[in-house]
Design a protein around this motif. Structure first.
Motif, PDB file in Angstrom:
ATOM      1  N   ASN A  49       0.804  -1.224   0.000  1.00 36.43           N
ATOM      2  CA  ASN A  49       0.000   0.000   0.000  1.00 36.43           C
ATOM      3  C   ASN A  49       0.836   1.272   0.000  1.00 36.43           C
ATOM      4  O   ASN A  49       0.309   2.373   0.197  1.00 36.43           O
ATOM      5  CB  ASN A  49      -0.936  -0.010   1.207  1.00 36.43           C
ATOM      6  CG  ASN A  49      -2.063  -1.006   1.040  1.00 36.43           C
ATOM      7  OD1 ASN A  49      -3.035  -0.739   0.345  1.00 36.43           O
ATOM      8  ND2 ASN A  49      -1.921  -2.164   1.665  1.00 36.43           N
ATOM      9  N   ALA A  50       2.137   1.133  -0.262  1.00 36.57           N
ATOM     10  CA  ALA A  50       3.017   2.299  -0.309  1.00 36.57           C
ATOM     11  C   ALA A  50       2.543   3.369  -1.299  1.00 36.57           C
ATOM     12  O   ALA A  50       2.711   4.567  -1.034  1.00 36.57           O
ATOM     13  CB  ALA A  50       4.444   1.867  -0.634  1.00 36.57           C
ATOM     14  N   PRO A  51       1.943   3.006  -2.459  1.00 38.89           N
ATOM     15  CA  PRO A  51       1.464   4.049  -3.380  1.00 38.89           C
ATOM     16  C   PRO A  51       0.443   5.011  -2.764  1.00 38.89           C
ATOM     17  O   PRO A  51       0.260   6.126  -3.274  1.00 38.89           O
ATOM     18  CB  PRO A  51       0.845   3.242  -4.529  1.00 38.89           C
ATOM     19  CG  PRO A  51       1.600   1.949  -4.518  1.00 38.89           C
ATOM     20  CD  PRO A  51       1.825   1.662  -3.066  1.00 38.89           C
ATOM     21  N   LEU A  52      -0.181   4.606  -1.664  1.00 34.17           N
ATOM     22  CA  LEU A  52      -1.173   5.475  -1.024  1.00 34.17           C
ATOM     23  C   LEU A  52      -0.539   6.647  -0.283  1.00 34.17           C
ATOM     24  O   LEU A  52      -1.250   7.513   0.238  1.00 34.17           O
ATOM     25  CB  LEU A  52      -2.037   4.663  -0.052  1.00 34.17           C
ATOM     26  CG  LEU A  52      -2.940   3.598  -0.688  1.00 34.17           C
ATOM     27  CD1 LEU A  52      -3.643   2.785   0.386  1.00 34.17           C
ATOM     28  CD2 LEU A  52      -3.954   4.246  -1.622  1.00 34.17           C
ATOM     29  N   LYS A  54       0.637   9.089  -1.520  1.00 36.83           N
ATOM     30  CA  LYS A  54       0.305  10.326  -2.241  1.00 36.83           C
ATOM     31  C   LYS A  54      -0.962  10.988  -1.712  1.00 36.83           C
ATOM     32  O   LYS A  54      -1.282  12.116  -2.111  1.00 36.83           O
ATOM     33  CB  LYS A  54       0.153  10.032  -3.737  1.00 36.83           C
ATOM     34  CG  LYS A  54      -1.065   9.177  -4.090  1.00 36.83           C
ATOM     35  CD  LYS A  54      -1.130   8.916  -5.586  1.00 36.83           C
ATOM     36  CE  LYS A  54      -2.373   8.083  -5.940  1.00 36.83           C
ATOM     37  NZ  LYS A  54      -2.435   7.805  -7.383  1.00 36.83           N
ATOM     38  N   LYS A  55      -1.684  10.279  -0.820  1.00 38.34           N
ATOM     39  CA  LYS A  55      -2.959  10.797  -0.320  1.00 38.34           C
ATOM     40  C   LYS A  55      -2.844  11.223   1.143  1.00 38.34           C
ATOM     41  O   LYS A  55      -2.153  10.587   1.933  1.00 38.34           O
ATOM     42  CB  LYS A  55      -4.054   9.729  -0.440  1.00 38.34           C
ATOM     43  CG  LYS A  55      -4.388   9.333  -1.863  1.00 38.34           C
ATOM     44  CD  LYS A  55      -5.567   8.373  -1.886  1.00 38.34           C
ATOM     45  CE  LYS A  55      -5.962   8.027  -3.308  1.00 38.34           C
ATOM     46  NZ  LYS A  55      -7.152   7.128  -3.348  1.00 38.34           N
ATOM     47  N   ALA A 264      -2.809  12.139  12.248  1.00 40.80           N
ATOM     48  CA  ALA A 264      -3.378  11.114  11.372  1.00 40.80           C
ATOM     49  C   ALA A 264      -2.306  10.137  10.910  1.00 40.80           C
ATOM     50  O   ALA A 264      -1.190  10.527  10.552  1.00 40.80           O
ATOM     51  CB  ALA A 264      -4.039  11.767  10.165  1.00 40.80           C
ATOM     52  N   SER A 265      -2.656   8.861  10.907  1.00 40.75           N
ATOM     53  CA  SER A 265      -1.720   7.820  10.500  1.00 40.75           C
ATOM     54  C   SER A 265      -1.669   7.702   8.977  1.00 40.75           C
ATOM     55  O   SER A 265      -2.719   7.672   8.318  1.00 40.75           O
ATOM     56  CB  SER A 265      -2.163   6.478  11.110  1.00 40.75           C
ATOM     57  OG  SER A 265      -1.327   5.430  10.671  1.00 40.75           O
ATOM     58  N   PRO A 266      -0.479   7.634   8.373  1.00 36.95           N
ATOM     59  CA  PRO A 266      -0.377   7.461   6.922  1.00 36.95           C
ATOM     60  C   PRO A 266      -1.136   6.223   6.452  1.00 36.95           C
ATOM     61  O   PRO A 266      -1.183   5.200   7.142  1.00 36.95           O
ATOM     62  CB  PRO A 266       1.125   7.307   6.701  1.00 36.95           C
ATOM     63  CG  PRO A 266       1.745   8.040   7.844  1.00 36.95           C
ATOM     64  CD  PRO A 266       0.836   7.788   9.005  1.00 36.95           C
ATOM     65  N   LEU A 267      -1.699   6.302   5.264  1.00 37.90           N
ATOM     66  CA  LEU A 267      -2.569   5.237   4.765  1.00 37.90           C
ATOM     67  C   LEU A 267      -1.885   3.871   4.669  1.00 37.90           C
ATOM     68  O   LEU A 267      -2.496   2.855   5.025  1.00 37.90           O
ATOM     69  CB  LEU A 267      -3.171   5.637   3.417  1.00 37.90           C
ATOM     70  CG  LEU A 267      -4.174   6.807   3.488  1.00 37.90           C
ATOM     71  CD1 LEU A 267      -4.582   7.241   2.098  1.00 37.90           C
ATOM     72  CD2 LEU A 267      -5.391   6.412   4.304  1.00 37.90           C
TER      73      LEU A 267
END
Length: 379
Positions: A49-52, A54-55, A264-267
């Motif tokens: 899920n590393a590509p997330l 960017k959000k 907030a925790s990274p996605l």
């Protein structure tokens, strides 16, 4: 603000002028950090899920993480939480520091009480909140359980318990926790139990304060909150995944406060954490290792196996001198108990104790505890 030096800073100062015996491999039994690899399935979920990245993540957390945490509470404790009764957090350290500041901000003369010895963030939160502190000392005389002082509790705005307890490894029964819930309602203080060691039990599962609230008829969890984390249960302190759960009325305003805090925790971390909260097999494996370590400690040191945590709270003669001797002669670090507690006006309940964290594999644990035993025999 002026904070006390952290326990590990005090330890570094204590040992600063000592040269350890290099005939032995350096070993540290000081910090409650599991020395095991984070399970591969959790690491894989993080990478996937590393590509997330960017959000922007939502402060309230993604639904998949909230669902995993609610399911954990349902399966483990039989507690069905509504969505407004739980908030995912960036670990629990930040909650323990900022929640008291949120709760006590509008109090003219805020008062906190917490168990003593304690996790030093409790004290830091009290300092940041300008709160008067009452210590609930845990001593050998009271079997390391909190003694109820209703006159003191009647003056409190916030009471923090920590069971299963760090560092004493003591636990409370469902009935004992229920008594504290009733006290919170009677004297109208907020009761928070730090349950980060709840999953490291050695015999039967230990109860949650939320179960105790239900047990005494407080179905809405009024004035009652718990925090928990995957740091210990999943050998994943770096994921920074925890939650605070309980009284929805309190959590509603705390949720708004958290939008300003920026925790907030990274996605990708949320996805990995959701996988960790949803799996029990890896936790069972960890429990088996810690139980084996306790068995080794019982055989070598003669101490009883506690019902939970991975700590031994060992009584020694002159803990400061023993700590220095152990490091000098056997290259082993432990933490003096008095660094984890404060004088309550009568005594420092951590004096003449050391905390030993059994966070290594059984083979290394056995070898290091044998060194510690030699030091005890010579002390």
């Amino acid at each position: 603000m002026r904070f006390q030096p952290y326990p590990f800073e005090k330890l570094n100062t204590l040992l600063a002028d000592i040269t350890p015996n290099r005939q032995y491999e350096a070993s540290s039994l000081t910090i409650g950090e599991p020395q095991f690899e984070t399970p591969e399935f959790i690491q894989n979920e993080l990478c996937k899920n590393a590509p997330l990245l960017k959000k922007y993540p939502k402060t309230s957390g993604e639904e998949l993480l909230r669902e995993a945490m609610r399911n954990f509470n349902a399966k483990r404790f039989g507690i069905e939480l509504a969505n407004d009764q739980i908030i995912p957090t960036f670990g629990t350290r930040e909650v323990l520091f900022n929640f008291p500041q949120f709760l006590l901000h509008d109090k003219d003369a805020p008062v906190m009480a917490f168990t003593n010895p304690f996790y030093q963030i409790y004290e830091g939160a009290a300092i940041a909140s300008r709160a008067k502190v009452h210590y609930i000392s845990l001593t050998k005389i009271n079997d390391f359980k909190p003694v109820i002082d209703e006159e003191m509790l009647a003056s409190c705005d916030l009471v923090i318990l920590n069971f299963p307890n760090n560092p004493t490894a003591s636990t409370l029964t469902l009935e004992e926790l229920g008594e504290w819930v009733e006290l919170a309602l009677k004297h109208d203080f907020v009761l928070l139990n730090d349950e980060c060691y709840s999953e490291l039990y050695t015999q039967s599962p230990v109860p949650s304060l939320l179960q105790a609230a239900k047990f005494v008829g407080n179905d809405s969890f009024k004035n009652t909150l718990v925090i928990n984390s995957i740091s210990k249960r999943s050998s994943a302190p770096g994921l920074r995944s925890g939650f605070i759960a309980g009284d929805a009325e309190i959590l509603k305003d705390y949720m708004q406060y958290r939008t300003y805090v920026g925790c907030a925790s990274p996605l990708p971390l949320q996805h990995a954490a959701a996988a960790a909260w949803s799996d029990e097999a890896h936790v069972e494996a960890s429990r088996a290792i810690y139980k084996e370590n306790f068995q080794i400690a019982k055989e070598i040191l003669g101490c009883e196996i506690p019902k939970a945590t991975f700590y031994i709270w060992l009584e020694v003669k002159d803990a400061l001198e023993f700590t220095k001797k152990l490091y000098r002669d056997y290259n082993v670090k432990v933490l003096p108990g008095e660094f984890l507690s404060r004088d309550d006006g009568t005594a420092n309940p951590g004096k003449d104790f050391i905390r030993i964290a059994l966070v290594e594999n059984p083979q290394k644990t056995k070898e290091v505890l044998q060194r510690l035993k030699k030091a005890l025999n010579e002390h």
